[in-house]
Design a protein around this motif. Structure first.
Motif, mmCIF file in Angstrom:
data_model
loop_
_atom_site.group_PDB
_atom_site.id
_atom_site.type_symbol
_atom_site.label_atom_id
_atom_site.label_comp_id
_atom_site.label_asym_id
_atom_site.label_seq_id
_atom_site.Cartn_x
_atom_site.Cartn_y
_atom_site.Cartn_z
ATOM 1 N N LEU A 1 97.392 -26.388 -25.897
ATOM 2 C CA LEU A 1 97.727 -25.330 -24.947
ATOM 3 C C LEU A 1 98.634 -25.859 -23.837
ATOM 4 N N PRO A 2 99.397 -24.971 -23.175
ATOM 5 C CA PRO A 2 100.318 -25.409 -22.116
ATOM 6 C C PRO A 2 99.588 -25.798 -20.843
ATOM 7 N N GLY A 3 100.338 -26.405 -19.927
ATOM 8 C CA GLY A 3 99.795 -26.790 -18.634
ATOM 9 C C GLY A 3 99.458 -28.262 -18.533
ATOM 10 N N LEU A 4 99.761 -29.039 -19.594
ATOM 11 C CA LEU A 4 99.384 -30.452 -19.609
ATOM 12 C C LEU A 4 100.133 -31.261 -18.557
ATOM 13 N N ALA A 5 101.414 -30.996 -18.390
ATOM 14 C CA ALA A 5 102.205 -31.776 -17.440
ATOM 15 C C ALA A 5 101.659 -31.610 -16.024
ATOM 16 N N GLU A 6 101.343 -30.380 -15.636
ATOM 17 C CA GLU A 6 100.822 -30.128 -14.301
ATOM 18 C C GLU A 6 99.444 -30.775 -14.120
ATOM 19 N N SER A 7 98.624 -30.680 -15.145
ATOM 20 C CA SER A 7 97.286 -31.253 -15.077
ATOM 21 C C SER A 7 97.341 -32.778 -15.054
ATOM 22 N N ARG A 8 98.200 -33.352 -15.890
ATOM 23 C CA ARG A 8 98.322 -34.805 -15.976
ATOM 24 C C ARG A 8 98.704 -35.399 -14.625
ATOM 25 N N GLY A 9 99.661 -34.761 -13.941
ATOM 26 C CA GLY A 9 100.123 -35.274 -12.657
ATOM 27 C C GLY A 9 98.992 -35.380 -11.656
ATOM 28 N N TYR A 10 98.132 -34.365 -11.618
ATOM 29 C CA TYR A 10 97.024 -34.383 -10.667
ATOM 30 C C TYR A 10 96.055 -35.517 -10.988
ATOM 31 N N VAL A 11 95.648 -35.624 -12.255
ATOM 32 C CA VAL A 11 94.649 -36.623 -12.647
ATOM 33 C C VAL A 11 95.188 -38.040 -12.471
ATOM 34 N N GLN A 12 96.430 -38.277 -12.906
ATOM 35 C CA GLN A 12 96.997 -39.615 -12.775
ATOM 36 C C GLN A 12 97.152 -40.010 -11.311
ATOM 37 N N SER A 13 97.506 -39.049 -10.478
ATOM 38 C CA SER A 13 97.636 -39.332 -9.053
ATOM 39 C C SER A 13 96.280 -39.726 -8.467
ATOM 40 N N TRP A 14 95.242 -39.033 -8.894
ATOM 41 C CA TRP A 14 93.901 -39.329 -8.374
ATOM 42 C C TRP A 14 93.440 -40.708 -8.826
ATOM 43 N N LEU A 15 93.758 -41.079 -10.079
ATOM 44 C CA LEU A 15 93.324 -42.366 -10.624
ATOM 45 C C LEU A 15 94.171 -43.538 -10.131
ATOM 46 N N SER A 16 95.275 -43.264 -9.445
ATOM 47 C CA SER A 16 96.176 -44.337 -9.034
ATOM 48 C C SER A 16 95.561 -45.244 -7.973
ATOM 49 N N SER A 17 94.573 -44.734 -7.246
ATOM 50 C CA SER A 17 93.904 -45.530 -6.226
ATOM 51 C C SER A 17 92.810 -46.394 -6.848
ATOM 52 N N THR A 18 92.721 -47.645 -6.418
ATOM 53 C CA THR A 18 91.675 -48.543 -6.914
ATOM 54 C C THR A 18 90.291 -47.992 -6.616
ATOM 55 N N VAL A 19 90.117 -47.431 -5.434
ATOM 56 C CA VAL A 19 88.837 -46.841 -5.045
ATOM 57 C C VAL A 19 88.502 -45.671 -5.958
ATOM 58 N N SER A 20 89.502 -44.826 -6.236
ATOM 59 C CA SER A 20 89.280 -43.665 -7.091
ATOM 60 C C SER A 20 88.881 -44.087 -8.499
ATOM 61 N N ARG A 21 89.551 -45.084 -9.034
ATOM 62 C CA ARG A 21 89.234 -45.561 -10.387
ATOM 63 C C ARG A 21 87.802 -46.076 -10.449
ATOM 64 N N GLU A 22 87.368 -46.771 -9.418
ATOM 65 C CA GLU A 22 86.003 -47.292 -9.397
ATOM 66 C C GLU A 22 85.002 -46.141 -9.358
ATOM 67 N N GLN A 23 85.292 -45.125 -8.556
ATOM 68 C CA GLN A 23 84.420 -43.956 -8.474
ATOM 69 C C GLN A 23 84.364 -43.208 -9.807
ATOM 70 N N PHE A 24 85.474 -43.246 -10.535
ATOM 71 C CA PHE A 24 85.602 -42.430 -11.744
ATOM 72 C C PHE A 24 84.944 -43.073 -12.973
ATOM 73 N N LYS A 25 84.441 -44.292 -12.849
ATOM 74 C CA LYS A 25 83.876 -44.974 -14.016
ATOM 75 C C LYS A 25 82.762 -44.163 -14.669
ATOM 76 N N LYS A 26 81.859 -43.624 -13.856
ATOM 77 C CA LYS A 26 80.792 -42.798 -14.408
ATOM 78 C C LYS A 26 81.303 -41.423 -14.795
ATOM 79 N N SER A 27 82.327 -40.957 -14.105
ATOM 80 C CA SER A 27 82.836 -39.610 -14.344
ATOM 81 C C SER A 27 83.494 -39.464 -15.704
ATOM 82 N N ALA A 28 84.180 -40.496 -16.169
ATOM 83 C CA ALA A 28 84.955 -40.374 -17.405
ATOM 84 C C ALA A 28 84.086 -39.966 -18.585
#
Length: 301
Positions: free
Chosen positions: A242-269
């Motif tokens: 389905l469409p909308g991947l580019a817009e969604s990808r940008g948000y998620v990748q931006s959030w994961l770009s921070s070291t703190v965010s990646r650490e928080q996201f370990k359980k979330s994934a």
């Protein structure tokens, strides 16, 4: 047989790395969703990663014995791929005998029954097999894959979530969710209605008062909730093409770009893959392919 069943050690899945691989190549998941839709979304990603890493053609997978039943045998020297699977451990009281589910050989003494997940090398792709001369009706071609679609009403009913009319004065709002009430709403002006719906469904599954994978979603920080919901929406859209991947990808990748965010996201994934799998399976409609004669007869009728 022993050579065919030789195993390659596979470590516990790195769900964050798997999510990032899908973010980088979303088409890979969409291309193969039909072949693997009977498996969880996480296992689909694990299977594709292993097959691609070994240069094995992507094709339907099954266990050694399942291929035998289909009239095919695993070719000599082929190594099984591993999937993430549940094992039920049944403890035993002192002096008693223990039981273990799913064919596992593990016995836990003095502990209550519980379910754990482990990686097991039990599956082979069609391209790793050949017609079995001793089997019944061996096939030279891969199984014909069904057509896949997703039905909103079926999904809502199966998930126990209701979609209410959108009542919000903010024209920029794409949708909203009330997780504790199991209610969502999607704006009629939403740029990508399916993506918005998946996003709000994820909020209901992950951010209500119930614990999900030992995490109480209602207590999470708002930005982490949004990252989880948008990641879930991305996986659902990628699987269904389905469409909308580019817009969604940008948000998620931006959030994961921070070291703190990646650490928080370990359980979330892991929670994200689980939520996406529930949403997809809840609305999944499998349309079995018809042969030419059946299609012709249906058209004439």
């Amino acid at each position: 047989l022993e050579m065919n069943m030789e195993k390659v050690e596979v470590k516990r899945p790195d769900w964050t790395a798997l999510l990032e691989s899908v973010l980088t190549e979303p088409g890979r998941l969409g291309d193969y969703y039909r072949a693997f839709h009977n498996y969880s979304l996480g296992n689909q990603a694990i299977a594709v990663e292993q097959l691609c890493a070994r240069g094995i053609d992507i094709s339907p997978i099954a266990s050694f014995n399942a291929w035998k039943e289909k009239g095919r045998s695993v070719m000599k020297g082929q190594k099984a791929i591993a999937l993430w699977m549940p094992i039920v451990l049944k403890g035993k009281s002192k002096g008693g005998e223990g039981e273990v589910g799913q064919g596992s050989e593990v016995i836990i003494d003095g502990l209550p029954s519980r379910r754990i997940f482990v990686m097991r090398n039990n599956w082979f792709a069609f391209s790793q097999t050949q017609p079995d001369p001793h089997g019944d009706a061996p096939s030279e071609t891969p199984p014909v894959l069904p057509e896949i679609s997703w039905n909103k009403d079926q999904a809502l009913a199966n998930l126990g979530i209701t979609e209410e009319p959108f009542a919000h004065v903010d024209g920029n709002c794409q949708g909203f969710a009330r997780p504790t009430l199991k209610q969502i709403a999607v704006s009629p002006l939403a740029a990508f209605p399916f993506k918005s719906r998946f996003h709000e469904l994820a909020h209901c599954l992950l951010h209500g008062t119930e614990d999900v994978e030992m995490v109480c979603g209602i207590d999470l920080a708002k930005d982490l909730k949004e990252a989880e919901a948008e990641s879930t929406a991305f996986l659902c859209c990628a699987a269904l093409g389905l469409p909308g991947l580019a817009e969604s990808r940008g948000y998620v990748q931006s959030w994961l770009s921070s070291t703190v965010s990646r650490e928080q996201f370990k359980k979330s994934a892991g929670r994200v893959f689980s939520a996406a799998d529930k949403i997809l399976k809840a609305g999944l409609i499998e349309i079995a392919p018809q042969d030419a004669d059946t299609e012709k007869a249906t058209a004439e009728a």
